[in-house]
Enzyme design. Structure first.
Site, PDB file in Angstrom:
ATOM      1  N   HIS A 192      20.121  17.675  39.658  1.00 62.53           N
ATOM      2  CA  HIS A 192      18.922  17.294  38.938  1.00 62.53           C
ATOM      3  C   HIS A 192      17.717  18.169  39.304  1.00 62.53           C
ATOM      4  O   HIS A 192      16.945  18.574  38.445  1.00 62.53           O
ATOM      5  CB  HIS A 192      18.646  15.822  39.241  1.00 62.53           C
ATOM      6  CG  HIS A 192      17.309  15.389  38.811  1.00 62.53           C
ATOM      7  ND1 HIS A 192      17.016  15.140  37.496  1.00 62.53           N
ATOM      8  CD2 HIS A 192      16.164  15.202  39.500  1.00 62.53           C
ATOM      9  CE1 HIS A 192      15.753  14.801  37.412  1.00 62.53           C
ATOM     10  NE2 HIS A 192      15.216  14.834  38.613  1.00 62.53           N
ATOM     11  N   ARG A 299      28.106  21.173  27.292  1.00 59.77           N
ATOM     12  CA  ARG A 299      29.012  20.482  28.226  1.00 59.77           C
ATOM     13  C   ARG A 299      28.780  18.983  28.028  1.00 59.77           C
ATOM     14  O   ARG A 299      27.697  18.485  28.331  1.00 59.77           O
ATOM     15  CB  ARG A 299      28.695  20.869  29.671  1.00 59.77           C
ATOM     16  CG  ARG A 299      29.016  22.318  30.011  1.00 59.77           C
ATOM     17  CD  ARG A 299      28.772  22.567  31.502  1.00 59.77           C
ATOM     18  NE  ARG A 299      29.336  23.818  31.954  1.00 59.77           N
ATOM     19  CZ  ARG A 299      28.646  24.933  32.166  1.00 59.77           C
ATOM     20  NH1 ARG A 299      27.343  24.964  31.928  1.00 59.77           N
ATOM     21  NH2 ARG A 299      29.247  26.018  32.601  1.00 59.77           N
ATOM     22  N   ARG A 335      31.803  21.288  23.285  1.00 61.89           N
ATOM     23  CA  ARG A 335      33.072  21.308  23.998  1.00 61.89           C
ATOM     24  C   ARG A 335      33.480  19.864  24.290  1.00 61.89           C
ATOM     25  O   ARG A 335      32.661  19.091  24.806  1.00 61.89           O
ATOM     26  CB  ARG A 335      32.935  22.080  25.306  1.00 61.89           C
ATOM     27  CG  ARG A 335      34.262  22.099  26.069  1.00 61.89           C
ATOM     28  CD  ARG A 335      34.173  22.885  27.336  1.00 61.89           C
ATOM     29  NE  ARG A 335      33.369  22.211  28.341  1.00 61.89           N
ATOM     30  CZ  ARG A 335      33.072  22.741  29.527  1.00 61.89           C
ATOM     31  NH1 ARG A 335      33.494  23.954  29.825  1.00 61.89           N
ATOM     32  NH2 ARG A 335      32.347  22.079  30.400  1.00 61.89           N
ATOM     33  N   GLU A 434      40.473  29.841  29.769  1.00 63.28           N
ATOM     34  CA  GLU A 434      39.996  29.789  31.154  1.00 63.28           C
ATOM     35  C   GLU A 434      41.132  29.590  32.146  1.00 63.28           C
ATOM     36  O   GLU A 434      40.905  29.358  33.325  1.00 63.28           O
ATOM     37  CB  GLU A 434      38.912  28.718  31.324  1.00 63.28           C
ATOM     38  CG  GLU A 434      39.272  27.353  30.803  1.00 63.28           C
ATOM     39  CD  GLU A 434      38.110  26.354  30.875  1.00 63.28           C
ATOM     40  OE1 GLU A 434      37.112  26.615  31.560  1.00 63.28           O
ATOM     41  OE2 GLU A 434      38.230  25.296  30.237  1.00 63.28           O
ATOM     42  N   ASN A 457      34.176  31.114  34.702  1.00 65.10           N
ATOM     43  CA  ASN A 457      33.990  30.329  35.939  1.00 65.10           C
ATOM     44  C   ASN A 457      35.340  29.791  36.402  1.00 65.10           C
ATOM     45  O   ASN A 457      35.688  29.868  37.575  1.00 65.10           O
ATOM     46  CB  ASN A 457      33.040  29.150  35.714  1.00 65.10           C
ATOM     47  CG  ASN A 457      31.671  29.597  35.258  1.00 65.10           C
ATOM     48  OD1 ASN A 457      31.333  30.767  35.381  1.00 65.10           O
ATOM     49  ND2 ASN A 457      30.889  28.690  34.713  1.00 65.10           N
ATOM     50  N   ASP A 458      36.088  29.247  35.467  1.00 63.52           N
ATOM     51  CA  ASP A 458      37.406  28.728  35.827  1.00 63.52           C
ATOM     52  C   ASP A 458      38.462  29.823  35.849  1.00 63.52           C
ATOM     53  O   ASP A 458      39.359  29.797  36.680  1.00 63.52           O
ATOM     54  CB  ASP A 458      37.820  27.607  34.867  1.00 63.52           C
ATOM     55  CG  ASP A 458      37.188  26.298  35.282  1.00 63.52           C
ATOM     56  OD1 ASP A 458      37.198  25.996  36.490  1.00 63.52           O
ATOM     57  OD2 ASP A 458      36.662  25.586  34.411  1.00 63.52           O
ATOM     58  N   ARG A 468      36.112  27.169  43.246  1.00 60.92           N
ATOM     59  CA  ARG A 468      34.850  27.828  42.908  1.00 60.92           C
ATOM     60  C   ARG A 468      33.644  27.227  43.626  1.00 60.92           C
ATOM     61  O   ARG A 468      32.557  27.785  43.593  1.00 60.92           O
ATOM     62  CB  ARG A 468      34.641  27.851  41.394  1.00 60.92           C
ATOM     63  CG  ARG A 468      34.306  26.528  40.763  1.00 60.92           C
ATOM     64  CD  ARG A 468      34.496  26.597  39.252  1.00 60.92           C
ATOM     65  NE  ARG A 468      33.338  26.124  38.522  1.00 60.92           N
ATOM     66  CZ  ARG A 468      33.316  25.870  37.232  1.00 60.92           C
ATOM     67  NH1 ARG A 468      34.394  26.076  36.489  1.00 60.92           N
ATOM     68  NH2 ARG A 468      32.250  25.437  36.630  1.00 60.92           N
ATOM     69  N   CYS A 505      31.460  32.404  27.962  1.00 55.06           N
ATOM     70  CA  CYS A 505      30.411  31.433  28.311  1.00 55.06           C
ATOM     71  C   CYS A 505      30.367  31.096  29.793  1.00 55.06           C
ATOM     72  O   CYS A 505      29.727  30.130  30.182  1.00 55.06           O
ATOM     73  CB  CYS A 505      30.543  30.173  27.475  1.00 55.06           C
ATOM     74  SG  CYS A 505      32.077  29.284  27.756  1.00 55.06           S
TER      75      CYS A 505
HETATM   76  C1  PEP Z   1      33.847  28.202  32.616  1.00 55.95           C
HETATM   77  O1  PEP Z   1      34.817  27.697  33.179  1.00 55.95           O
HETATM   78  O2  PEP Z   1      33.567  29.417  32.670  1.00 55.95           O
HETATM   79  C2  PEP Z   1      32.909  27.365  31.836  1.00 55.95           C
HETATM   80  C3  PEP Z   1      31.952  27.903  31.123  1.00 55.95           C
HETATM   81  O3  PEP Z   1      33.040  26.032  31.902  1.00 55.95           O
HETATM   82  P1  PEP Z   1      32.611  25.117  33.143  1.00 55.95           P
HETATM   83  O4  PEP Z   1      31.715  25.938  34.018  1.00 55.95           O
HETATM   84  O5  PEP Z   1      31.919  23.949  32.519  1.00 55.95           O
HETATM   85  O6  PEP Z   1      33.930  24.769  33.748  1.00 55.95           O
HETATM   86 MG    MG Z   2      35.545  25.727  32.725  1.00 58.44          MG
END
Ligand code: PEP
Ligand code: MG
Length: 593
Positions: A192, A299, A335, A434, A457-458, A468, A505
């Site tokens: 937050h 998200r 999503r 991902e 990210n994933d 991560r 993304c």
């Molecule tokens: C990702 O995994 O890159 C992604 C954008 O989704 P999140 O960070 O919500 O897992």
């Molecule tokens: Mg992800």
């Protein structure tokens, strides 16, 4: 030299120089265990009960003061009220007082600790933040026990606000104009405090482990929200350096914001859409102000958390349709739920999973609970009447899940049609790529969807075999690792061969060192946190496509991540010396080791 430099996670860019003021330190450290004479136990129970009641009243008052547009903050306060009223907390504290004849403070600390231990078995970042919530609620009760309620309305002068953690109830009570920056011991990118600081556009650093030890009230501090550093008692030279850096940052921001509404287009006319990732409804203003061409990733998990009841179809429909119409004609990519059973403990109870990141999350969760999934899909289909809505599904590993999602999507359409409810049957259908398995079968997947969105990210987490959120292995979190670069390229090529669009993304989209390489691959869109949009657009607008393809060629020839990072740094620093002063790059992780 500063007396000390401490580090944390930068969550809102900028530089602030000012006097530190501690709002709250962790009060749960070293609460003494006072044993009471038996006859004082009823009185102690009464004191505890009163403190819970007073805390409840404070939270209700704070919630009622929240303006309608900040309704997500109100939800967090509701979740704090829920924790406060959960018999597990109060009941356990009362039991300790009754059974061990101990003081209410110690009993409360013990009860908070018990509850936190239940959570700490889980490694999920959202759950860790819920643990923080339990502690925050406990500390509020503790303040009442001590008769020591924080007075946030009485801050004098402008200060750098330090806290163990900041709860939404704290932030609504304070005079925001007196706060030049935040720094907290707890917190992560999605907490937050970060969201609030970004929307107030003040620098913030969270997750500063040493904050409470190192900083005293009244210390002069520099908060470097660009690099995630706090300098305590800086010397003249450091002050001069940071004053200048702060001014440069302001000037830079003003200059880029002026051009942020121009299209994302290279000097030789190659276009790429620059979009924003958001989690909260209230972030939509920043999407528009920063010149994003739409929302590339909504998200949706937030709406399901911090509550006992699942959101209804109408509640989701209202939120999605409000967003779609505010953004229209810009696109809104929704999503579907990327949540695991552990994140929904309040409704679904706790599923026994040793490794939730590899467990029942995202599409897998939705396949197990199709009714939850269908409620969301129906809301999305209905909201799509109001704007340019797209839908995408997370964590797809192969065709089976994709076809399952599609079948359910079609089933929802048939139901709505039968019921005579208005919806948009033309809504584009995409997936997140991902997982390494999805990359390897991206040729097949591309035949059956309208678009891909690469979630690095994933993808990095699952390809490199690292959690991560685990700082011990964060040096392996390398977006330009040859394996990752090849996987992204493979996915982009598969999409284009099938004639569909592909975007990215993950955080990598906001990294100026990575952007030219992604451009060189022919990526159609990049989606990032809204604050990053103007800077990334500026870099795109100063680049030429042939530079990017040349760079990509060199990167693809490189066999090690260190070599790639060096190469990219050298070239990009030469091209954008001014721009890069104000960025943190994912590439810096390797250097931090
Ligand atoms: C990702 O995994 O890159 C992604 C954008 O989704 P999140 O960070 O919500 O897992
Ligand atoms: Mg992800």
């Amino acid at each position: 030299m500063a007396r000390e430099v401490i580090k944390g996670i930068p969550v809102a860019a900028g530089v602030a120089i000012g006097k530190a003021l501690f709002l709250n330190r962790s009060r749960f450290e070293n609460v003494p265990r006072r044993v009471l004479p038996e006859e004082f136990v009823p009185q102690e129970l009464e004191r505890l009960s009163q403190a819970f009641a007073d805390t409840g009243r404070d939270l209700e008052i704070a919630r009622d003061k929240i303006p309608a547009e900040l309704r997500d903050h109100a939800l967090i306060i509701d979740s704090h009220l829920m924790i406060l009223r959960d018999p597990k907390l109060k009941g356990a504290a009362e039991r300790y007082v009754r059974e061990q004849a101990v003081c209410a403070e110690w009993a409360l600390e013990k009860a908070v600790d018990d509850l936190r231990q239940v959570f700490s078995a889980l490694e999920d970042p959202y759950i860790r933040e819920r643990m923080g919530d339990v502690r925050m609620v406990g500390e509020r009760v503790l303040l009442h026990l001590a008769g020591d309620k924080p007075d946030l309305t009485a801050i004098e002068g402008r200060v750098v606000l330090m806290a163990h953690d900041l709860a939404p109830a704290d932030t609504v009570e304070m005079q925001i104009d007196k706060i030049m920056s935040f720094a907290t011991t707890q917190g992560a990118k999605t907490s937050h405090t970060g969201i609030l600081a970004r929307s107030l556009q003040i620098p913030a650093v969270v997750g500063v482990a040493d904050l409470e030890r190192a900083v005293r009230d009244g210390d002069l501090v520099i908060v470097d929200g660009l690099r995630g550093r706090i300098l305590i008692d800086p010397d003249e030279e450091e002050l001069a350096h940071y004053e200048e850096l702060g001014e440069q940052f302001q000037t830079y921001q003003k200059s880029i914001i002026r051009f942020c509404h121009l299209p994302g287009e290279t000097r030789d006319g190659y276009s790429i859409s620059v979009m924003a990732n958001i989690e909260l409804f209230e972030e939509v203003a920043q999407v528009l102000d920063n010149g994003a061409e739409g929302v590339g990733l909504l998200r949706t998990e937030y709406r399901y958390m911090n509550r006992r009841e699942l959101p209804t179809e109408n509640e989701l429909y209202e939120e999605y349709s409000d967003l779609a119409s505010i953004l229209s004609p810009r696109s809104l990519t929704i999503r579907t739920l990327d949540i695991g059973a552990d994140k929904m403990f309040s409704h679904f109870g706790h599923l026994e999973e040793t490794n939730p990141a590899m467990g029942l999350r995202a599409i897998r969760f939705c396949m197990r609970y199709p009714e939850v999934f269908k409620t969301q899909i129906r809301a999305i289909l209905r909201a799509a009447v109001w704007g340019n809505v797209k839908v995408m599904f997370p964590m797809i590993s192969g065709l089976k899940e994709l076809r399952y999602a599609k079948a359910l999507f079609q089933e929802c359409q048939a139901e709505l049609r039968r019921e005579g409810v208005d919806f948009n049957p033309e809504i584009p259908f995409g997936i997140m790529v991902e997982l390494p398995s999805a990359v390897m079968v991206s040729e097949f997947l591309a035949q059956e969807v309208d678009f891909f969105s690469i979630g690095t990210n994933d993808l990095i987490q699952y390809s490199m075999g690292i959690d991560r959120t685990n700082r011990y292995v964060s040096y392996l979190y390398q977006p330009l690792h040859p394996a990752i670069v090849r996987m992204i390229k493979h996915t982009v090529d598969a999409a284009h061969q099938a004639g569909i669009e592909v975007g990215l993304c993950g955080e990598m989209a906001a990294d100026p060192f990575c952007v030219p390489i992604l451009l060189g691959m022919g990526m159609d869109s990049l989606s990032m946190n809204p604050q990053a949009v103007p800077g990334i657009k500026r870099i795109i607008r100063q680049t030429k496509m042939d530079e990017c393809t040349d760079l990509l060629k060199l990167v693809l020839e490189s066999r090690t991540v260190s070599r790639t990072n060096r190469l990219v740094r050298d070239i990009i620093y030469q091209r954008f010396p001014e721009e890069l002063t104000f960025y943190t790059s994912l590439l810096d992780m390797e250097e931090a080791q």
